[in-house]
Write a protein that holds these residues in place. Structure first.
Motif, PDB file in Angstrom:
ATOM      1  N   SER A   1       0.823  -1.213   0.000  1.00 35.48           N
ATOM      2  CA  SER A   1       0.000   0.000   0.000  1.00 35.48           C
ATOM      3  C   SER A   1       0.854   1.259   0.000  1.00 35.48           C
ATOM      4  CB  SER A   1      -0.925   0.007   1.227  1.00 35.48           C
ATOM      5  OG  SER A   1      -1.834  -1.053   1.174  1.00 35.48           O
ATOM      6  N   ALA A   2       2.088   1.140   0.501  1.00 32.70           N
ATOM      7  CA  ALA A   2       2.995   2.286   0.538  1.00 32.70           C
ATOM      8  C   ALA A   2       3.827   2.410  -0.724  1.00 32.70           C
ATOM      9  CB  ALA A   2       3.917   2.175   1.750  1.00 32.70           C
ATOM     10  N   GLY A   3       3.622   1.520  -1.706  1.00 38.06           N
ATOM     11  CA  GLY A   3       4.278   1.696  -2.991  1.00 38.06           C
ATOM     12  C   GLY A   3       5.096   0.538  -3.490  1.00 38.06           C
ATOM     13  N   ALA A   4       5.402  -0.463  -2.659  1.00 34.75           N
ATOM     14  CA  ALA A   4       6.135  -1.634  -3.146  1.00 34.75           C
ATOM     15  C   ALA A   4       5.209  -2.490  -3.999  1.00 34.75           C
ATOM     16  CB  ALA A   4       6.668  -2.444  -1.961  1.00 34.75           C
ATOM     17  N   ALA A   5       5.785  -3.411  -4.764  1.00 33.90           N
ATOM     18  CA  ALA A   5       4.983  -4.341  -5.565  1.00 33.90           C
ATOM     19  C   ALA A   5       4.834  -5.647  -4.799  1.00 33.90           C
ATOM     20  CB  ALA A   5       5.647  -4.582  -6.915  1.00 33.90           C
ATOM     21  N   LEU A   6       3.622  -6.159  -4.753  1.00 36.71           N
ATOM     22  CA  LEU A   6       3.346  -7.383  -4.005  1.00 36.71           C
ATOM     23  C   LEU A   6       3.728  -8.599  -4.841  1.00 36.71           C
ATOM     24  CD1 LEU A   6       2.035  -8.609  -1.422  1.00 36.71           C
ATOM     25  CD2 LEU A   6      -0.100  -8.722  -2.736  1.00 36.71           C
ATOM     26  N   LEU A   7       4.646  -9.404  -4.312  1.00 33.07           N
ATOM     27  CA  LEU A   7       5.022 -10.652  -4.983  1.00 33.07           C
ATOM     28  C   LEU A   7       4.143 -11.798  -4.505  1.00 33.07           C
ATOM     29  CD1 LEU A   7       7.341 -12.017  -6.822  1.00 33.07           C
ATOM     30  CD2 LEU A   7       8.208 -12.840  -4.620  1.00 33.07           C
ATOM     31  N   ALA A   8       3.878 -11.865  -3.207  1.00 35.54           N
ATOM     32  CA  ALA A   8       3.110 -12.975  -2.656  1.00 35.54           C
ATOM     33  C   ALA A   8       2.487 -12.553  -1.347  1.00 35.54           C
ATOM     34  CB  ALA A   8       4.021 -14.185  -2.428  1.00 35.54           C
ATOM     35  N   ASN A   9       1.259 -13.020  -1.105  1.00 39.63           N
ATOM     36  CA  ASN A   9       0.622 -12.720   0.179  1.00 39.63           C
ATOM     37  C   ASN A   9       0.755 -13.867   1.169  1.00 39.63           C
ATOM     38  OD1 ASN A   9      -1.959 -14.462   0.117  1.00 39.63           O
ATOM     39  ND2 ASN A   9      -2.054 -13.413  -1.848  1.00 39.63           N
ATOM     40  N   ASP A  10       1.082 -15.086   0.672  1.00 39.59           N
ATOM     41  CA  ASP A  10       1.172 -16.216   1.588  1.00 39.59           C
ATOM     42  C   ASP A  10       2.274 -17.206   1.212  1.00 39.59           C
ATOM     43  OD1 ASP A  10       0.012 -17.720   3.880  1.00 39.59           O
ATOM     44  OD2 ASP A  10      -0.398 -19.214   2.333  1.00 39.59           O
ATOM     45  N   CYS A  11       2.464 -17.463  -0.072  1.00 39.50           N
ATOM     46  CA  CYS A  11       3.452 -18.450  -0.525  1.00 39.50           C
ATOM     47  C   CYS A  11       4.193 -17.933  -1.750  1.00 39.50           C
ATOM     48  CB  CYS A  11       2.776 -19.771  -0.895  1.00 39.50           C
ATOM     49  SG  CYS A  11       2.033 -20.651   0.481  1.00 39.50           S
ATOM     50  N   CYS A  12       5.451 -18.336  -1.873  1.00 40.65           N
ATOM     51  CA  CYS A  12       6.215 -18.034  -3.079  1.00 40.65           C
ATOM     52  C   CYS A  12       7.238 -19.139  -3.310  1.00 40.65           C
ATOM     53  CB  CYS A  12       6.894 -16.669  -2.994  1.00 40.65           C
ATOM     54  SG  CYS A  12       8.206 -16.549  -1.771  1.00 40.65           S
ATOM     55  N   PHE A  13       7.708 -19.245  -4.547  1.00 36.69           N
ATOM     56  CA  PHE A  13       8.735 -20.205  -4.906  1.00 36.69           C
ATOM     57  C   PHE A  13      10.112 -19.556  -4.801  1.00 36.69           C
ATOM     58  CE2 PHE A  13       5.335 -22.647  -6.912  1.00 36.69           C
ATOM     59  CZ  PHE A  13       5.737 -23.950  -6.636  1.00 36.69           C
ATOM     60  N   ALA A  14      11.106 -20.367  -4.430  1.00 35.64           N
ATOM     61  CA  ALA A  14      12.486 -19.885  -4.321  1.00 35.64           C
ATOM     62  C   ALA A  14      13.429 -20.908  -4.938  1.00 35.64           C
ATOM     63  CB  ALA A  14      12.853 -19.648  -2.857  1.00 35.64           C
ATOM     64  N   ARG A  15      14.520 -20.396  -5.583  1.00 34.41           N
ATOM     65  CA  ARG A  15      15.548 -21.273  -6.129  1.00 34.41           C
ATOM     66  C   ARG A  15      16.857 -20.486  -6.223  1.00 34.41           C
ATOM     67  NH1 ARG A  15      15.063 -23.775 -12.155  1.00 34.41           N
ATOM     68  NH2 ARG A  15      15.477 -21.579 -12.662  1.00 34.41           N
ATOM     69  N   PRO A  16      17.957 -21.064  -5.696  1.00 34.36           N
ATOM     70  CA  PRO A  16      19.256 -20.394  -5.842  1.00 34.36           C
ATOM     71  C   PRO A  16      19.653 -20.294  -7.309  1.00 34.36           C
ATOM     72  CG  PRO A  16      19.345 -22.095  -4.149  1.00 34.36           C
ATOM     73  CD  PRO A  16      18.061 -22.284  -4.886  1.00 34.36           C
TER      74      PRO A  16
END
Length: 275
Positions: A64-79
């Motif tokens: 709400s302050a200007g960042a972009a929302l990537l995920a509200n509960d879950c996201c994928f990660a990989r090195p």
């Protein structure tokens, strides 16, 4: 038959979603219990905590302050081979308490859409729909004492509330929130603790609606042991900050923007972040 096209479309969508999850896991991604917001350059802060401890409050406040929302509960990660931890969203319905919805000034928009006959989310409790349509309420509890929340599709976060959604990010820091039980407790950072990130961050098979992904991953539906170990190692190298949120949304925003500036120094600590 009435409703059959909708049911067929829903089933096809769910199957396609699980096919995508299976493909990502097969490609070395792991699924995290985490909210995430993205800043310039793709730098992403992940909010990690137990259910109900403040992930979505943290993410939606920063979005709400200007960042972009990537995920509200879950996201994928990989090195990645460049030494960074890449992130992808895993779109899911956002469950937002009525108090937070009001604090974010989203209630009026939600009411307007419902009053314009836009159907509510199919899993939203009818009591929540009634309250959103007719009156203001800070909280709504079930007979068992569970908080009833508004259920919001990801696209509605943009269309109804004007939030920006991100499609990728690179982990830059970790936020460890906790919502204090007392309405009079101030929002503040806990300077003395930097808890280690543990394997509890990973989504387990029994938490998924389709735990075996229709058999598409030959049992490795939570990611390979190597992938999980590499992601944990990377997360524990990132700067992280534990903090308490209050029921004062202005104070929460002020604290979170300051923490963002400390974890990602190039981001301005202005009360209004620009992504």
């Amino acid at each position: 038959m009435p409703g059959r096209p909708t049911r067929l479309a829903t089933a096809a969508t769910r199957f396609a979603r699980e096919m995508m999850r299976a493909r990502l896991i097969g490609d070395g991604w792991v699924l995290l219990h985490a909210s995430g917001v993205v800043f310039p350059g793709g730098r992403t802060l992940l909010a990690l905590c137990d259910s109900g401890a403040g992930k979505i409050t943290t993410a939606l406040t920063l979005a709400s302050a200007g960042a972009a929302l990537l995920a509200n509960d879950c996201c994928f990660a990989r090195p990645h081979t460049d030494g960074t931890l890449h992130l992808l969203p895993w779109p899911a319905t956002a469950a937002v308490g009525l108090g937070l919805l009001h604090a974010l000034t989203f209630t009026h928009s939600a009411r307007s859409h419902l009053q314009a006959s836009e159907p509510p989310h199919p899993t939203q409790d009818q009591r929540v729909t009634n309250v959103l349509t007719t009156e203001r309420a800070s909280t709504l509890m079930s007979a068992s004492g569970r908080e009833l929340k508004a259920h919001i599709w990801p696209e509605q976060l943009t269309r109804r509330f004007g939030l920006s959604l991100a499609t990728t990010g690179t982990a830059a820091g970790i936020l460890l929130p906790r919502v204090t039980p007392s309405s009079g407790s101030p929002a503040h950072a806990n300077a003395t603790r930097r808890p280690e990130v543990t394997s509890s961050i990973f989504v387990t098979s029994n938490e998924e609606r389709y735990p075996n992904i229709f058999g598409l991953t030959e049992g490795s539906n939570t990611g390979t042991p190597r992938a999980r170990a590499e992601v944990l190692e990377h997360l524990n190298r990132l700067p992280r900050q534990e903090f308490d949120l209050s029921h004062d949304q202005t104070a929460n925003t002020r604290l979170l923007t300051a923490l963002t500036a400390s974890l990602i120094p190039a981001v301005s600590p202005s009360p209004l972040l620009k992504s």
